[in-house]
Motif scaffolding. Structure first.
Motif, PDB file in Angstrom:
ATOM      1  N   ALA A 145      45.087  52.256  25.093  1.00  0.00           N
ATOM      2  CA  ALA A 145      43.512  52.407  25.508  1.00  0.00           C
ATOM      3  C   ALA A 145      43.370  51.308  26.687  1.00  0.00           C
ATOM      4  O   ALA A 145      44.120  50.397  26.804  1.00  0.00           O
ATOM      5  CB  ALA A 145      42.638  51.779  24.370  1.00  0.00           C
ATOM      6  N   ARG A 146      42.583  51.711  27.395  1.00  0.00           N
ATOM      7  CA  ARG A 146      42.153  50.760  28.430  1.00  0.00           C
ATOM      8  C   ARG A 146      41.355  49.810  27.955  1.00  0.00           C
ATOM      9  O   ARG A 146      40.635  49.614  26.835  1.00  0.00           O
ATOM     10  CB  ARG A 146      41.313  51.616  29.619  1.00  0.00           C
ATOM     11  CG  ARG A 146      42.244  52.735  30.209  1.00  0.00           C
ATOM     12  CD  ARG A 146      41.373  53.667  31.174  1.00  0.00           C
ATOM     13  NE  ARG A 146      40.909  53.006  32.376  1.00  0.00           N
ATOM     14  CZ  ARG A 146      39.936  53.509  33.371  1.00  0.00           C
ATOM     15  NH1 ARG A 146      39.275  54.533  33.174  1.00  0.00           N
ATOM     16  NH2 ARG A 146      39.727  52.650  34.085  1.00  0.00           N
ATOM     17  N   MET A 147      41.200  48.634  28.891  1.00  0.00           N
ATOM     18  CA  MET A 147      40.671  47.418  28.515  1.00  0.00           C
ATOM     19  C   MET A 147      39.823  46.584  29.830  1.00  0.00           C
ATOM     20  O   MET A 147      40.712  46.421  30.535  1.00  0.00           O
ATOM     21  CB  MET A 147      41.422  46.474  27.644  1.00  0.00           C
ATOM     22  CG  MET A 147      40.797  45.373  27.440  1.00  0.00           C
ATOM     23  SD  MET A 147      41.961  43.840  26.215  1.00  0.00           S
ATOM     24  CE  MET A 147      43.127  43.384  27.862  1.00  0.00           C
ATOM     25  N   LEU A 148      38.608  46.577  29.511  1.00  0.00           N
ATOM     26  CA  LEU A 148      37.908  46.016  30.966  1.00  0.00           C
ATOM     27  C   LEU A 148      37.673  44.641  30.630  1.00  0.00           C
ATOM     28  O   LEU A 148      36.905  44.143  29.552  1.00  0.00           O
ATOM     29  CB  LEU A 148      36.589  46.635  31.042  1.00  0.00           C
ATOM     30  CG  LEU A 148      35.641  46.126  32.190  1.00  0.00           C
ATOM     31  CD1 LEU A 148      36.342  46.259  33.448  1.00  0.00           C
ATOM     32  CD2 LEU A 148      34.341  46.579  32.098  1.00  0.00           C
ATOM     33  N   CYS A 149      38.631  43.648  31.203  1.00  0.00           N
ATOM     34  CA  CYS A 149      38.092  42.307  31.203  1.00  0.00           C
ATOM     35  C   CYS A 149      36.857  41.859  32.101  1.00  0.00           C
ATOM     36  O   CYS A 149      36.922  42.060  33.195  1.00  0.00           O
ATOM     37  CB  CYS A 149      39.582  41.533  31.601  1.00  0.00           C
ATOM     38  SG  CYS A 149      40.880  41.945  30.638  1.00  0.00           S
ATOM     39  N   VAL A 150      36.082  41.039  31.453  1.00  0.00           N
ATOM     40  CA  VAL A 150      34.696  40.672  32.062  1.00  0.00           C
ATOM     41  C   VAL A 150      34.953  39.080  31.693  1.00  0.00           C
ATOM     42  O   VAL A 150      34.972  38.546  30.822  1.00  0.00           O
ATOM     43  CB  VAL A 150      33.560  41.126  31.189  1.00  0.00           C
ATOM     44  CG1 VAL A 150      32.147  40.559  31.858  1.00  0.00           C
ATOM     45  CG2 VAL A 150      33.665  42.651  31.065  1.00  0.00           C
ATOM     46  N   SER A 151      34.622  38.329  33.014  1.00  0.00           N
ATOM     47  CA  SER A 151      34.826  36.875  33.010  1.00  0.00           C
ATOM     48  C   SER A 151      33.458  36.223  33.176  1.00  0.00           C
ATOM     49  O   SER A 151      32.532  37.156  33.585  1.00  0.00           O
ATOM     50  CB  SER A 151      35.612  36.613  34.470  1.00  0.00           C
ATOM     51  OG  SER A 151      35.690  35.155  34.491  1.00  0.00           O
ATOM     52  N   GLY A 152      33.454  35.043  32.842  1.00  0.00           N
ATOM     53  CA  GLY A 152      31.913  34.374  32.921  1.00  0.00           C
ATOM     54  C   GLY A 152      31.344  34.467  34.200  1.00  0.00           C
ATOM     55  O   GLY A 152      30.048  34.292  34.416  1.00  0.00           O
ATOM     56  N   ASP A 153      31.953  34.666  35.263  1.00  0.00           N
ATOM     57  CA  ASP A 153      31.283  34.584  36.680  1.00  0.00           C
ATOM     58  C   ASP A 153      31.198  36.169  37.070  1.00  0.00           C
ATOM     59  O   ASP A 153      30.768  36.296  38.174  1.00  0.00           O
ATOM     60  CB  ASP A 153      32.177  33.965  37.689  1.00  0.00           C
ATOM     61  CG  ASP A 153      33.653  34.609  37.791  1.00  0.00           C
ATOM     62  OD1 ASP A 153      33.646  35.615  37.069  1.00  0.00           O
ATOM     63  OD2 ASP A 153      34.730  34.228  38.512  1.00  0.00           O
ATOM     64  N   GLY A 154      31.157  37.096  36.111  1.00  0.00           N
ATOM     65  CA  GLY A 154      30.794  38.500  36.513  1.00  0.00           C
ATOM     66  C   GLY A 154      32.263  39.340  36.902  1.00  0.00           C
ATOM     67  O   GLY A 154      32.054  40.433  37.257  1.00  0.00           O
ATOM     68  N   ALA A 155      33.311  38.587  37.314  1.00  0.00           N
ATOM     69  CA  ALA A 155      34.561  39.220  37.734  1.00  0.00           C
ATOM     70  C   ALA A 155      34.966  40.658  36.723  1.00  0.00           C
ATOM     71  O   ALA A 155      34.920  40.086  35.431  1.00  0.00           O
ATOM     72  CB  ALA A 155      35.601  38.287  38.097  1.00  0.00           C
ATOM     73  N   LEU A 156      35.226  41.584  37.201  1.00  0.00           N
ATOM     74  CA  LEU A 156      35.761  42.666  36.276  1.00  0.00           C
ATOM     75  C   LEU A 156      37.403  43.033  36.670  1.00  0.00           C
ATOM     76  O   LEU A 156      37.636  43.004  37.750  1.00  0.00           O
ATOM     77  CB  LEU A 156      34.973  43.716  36.594  1.00  0.00           C
ATOM     78  CG  LEU A 156      33.319  43.683  36.431  1.00  0.00           C
ATOM     79  CD1 LEU A 156      32.669  45.017  36.702  1.00  0.00           C
ATOM     80  CD2 LEU A 156      33.291  43.236  34.855  1.00  0.00           C
TER      81      LEU A 156
END
Length: 357
Positions: free
Chosen positions: A26-37
């Motif tokens: 499955a795909r996984m979207l990583c979301v960082s605290g600074d909004g980076a994807l």
């Protein structure tokens, strides 16, 4: 907060009706605290975490908690009744959401087929009932005969439940009977992925939260302050609590896999962020403004508009960040909801490779 702030438009074709195979593809979207994807796959998880981190899984097992039956009265009247078990009361009684509840009265008998029947023992103001199952067999055996897997409405409304769902809608950690909805973020994990995580120095623990059907109930209030959460039973034993506290004391991060694990950890933690042993009901409702006490991130699937779970992830990462993440996921063809893709949410600023611009 206004509930409509958590609304968004989701094209119907983004709703996954079957999981991918193998599960960790499955795909996984990583979301960082600074909004980076960052777009990754679930099997990339070992490279997205750090040695010393600890994933926390829910080891609840989904039971076939949906029943279809006929209510018969002593006058000979009949009515079709649907029941979705929600929360165990004791060995023979369960609280259940009822379809066609207007046709059911306290004292009525419902026949579910396969020799399974129950008495409507008590009615609650929200329209749910206590069902007292007849006979001496364990209720779990009765459900195996007469029940079906309680797929979420957004899947069950598009296709019938089948034998494949008996395995697809169960995580590899499932051990303790009692859930009527799967902790779906854990559906992505495989023995191979767990071995890769261990090789990377990433630990794991389990706890138990028996997910109730209330997780599918829409928020009908206009303001989050007026929404009442349904309680669910959970347990964190003393050794597990001690090991989780040791992870943080050593500088590692506690990353629950699924909102169910997160909610139980936060229910068990004191104001100093120390996780205490816990056994009992929790109805914790997390919305923006909540101060997280004991978790450092979250792996979860993509949630429904205006749902309590989208409110939770917005509390963790910020509403604007999550709105942007969901727009990206929709535009990039991510698969949503229980059988869909995952996301890794890390509130602190992280530097993933393959960062999107």
């Amino acid at each position: 907060m206004r509930v409509d702030l958590f609304d968004f438009a989701l094209p119907p074709e983004r709703i996954a009706l079957r999981p991918v195979a193998p599960r960790d593809a499955a795909r996984m979207l990583c979301v960082s605290g600074d909004g980076a994807l960052t777009d990754r796959l679930v099997r990339d998880l070992p490279s997205c975490l750090r040695a010393g981190d600890c994933l926390v899984f829910n080891d609840t097992r989904v039971i076939p908690a949906q029943l279809e039956g006929v209510r018969r009265t002593f006058k000979g009247d009949e009515a079709r009744i649907g029941a979705t078990l929600h929360k165990r009361v004791d060995l023979r009684r369960w609280q259940a959401f009822i379809r066609n509840a207007k046709r059911l009265r306290v004292g009525d008998r419902i026949e579910f087929g396969a020799g399974v029947s129950a008495i409507a023992a008590e009615r609650f103001p929200d329209g749910s009932f206590i069902l007292a199952f007849e006979g001496d067999e364990p209720v779990e055996l009765l459900l195996e005969r007469a029940g079906r897997m309680p797929l979420p409405p957004y899947i069950a409304g598009k296709r019938p439940t089948d034998i494949q769902d008996r395995s697809d809608y169960q995580t590899m950690f499932a051990q303790k009977d009692g859930a009527v909805a799967a902790p779906t973020a854990s559906l992505h994990f495989t023995p191979e992925l767990m071995a890769a995580l261990a090789s990377a120095g990433i630990g794991h623990e389990t706890l138990t939260l028996h997910v109730g059907a209330g997780t599918f109930q829409p928020v009908k209030a206009d303001d989050t302050a007026d929404h009442i959460m349904h309680a669910e039973w959970g347990q964190i034993d003393a050794p597990t609590a001690a090991r989780l506290n040791a992870v943080r004391a050593a500088g590692g991060r506690i990353i629950p896999v699924g909102t169910t694990s997160l909610r139980l950890i936060e229910s068990a933690a004191n104001d100093d962020g120390i996780i205490q042993p816990f056994e009992g009901d929790t109805a914790i409702f997390i919305t923006p403004g909540y101060r997280f006490k004991a978790i450092d991130g979250l792996m979860t699937n993509f949630h429904l508009p205006k749902s309590t779970l989208f409110m939770l992830v917005s509390a963790l990462m910020g509403l604007e960040n999550m709105q942007a993440a969901y727009r990206h996921a929709i535009d990039e063809g991510y698969r949503f909801y229980s059988y869909g893709d995952g996301s890794l949410l890390l509130p602190q600023t992280c530097h993933f490779s393959l960062r999107l611009k």
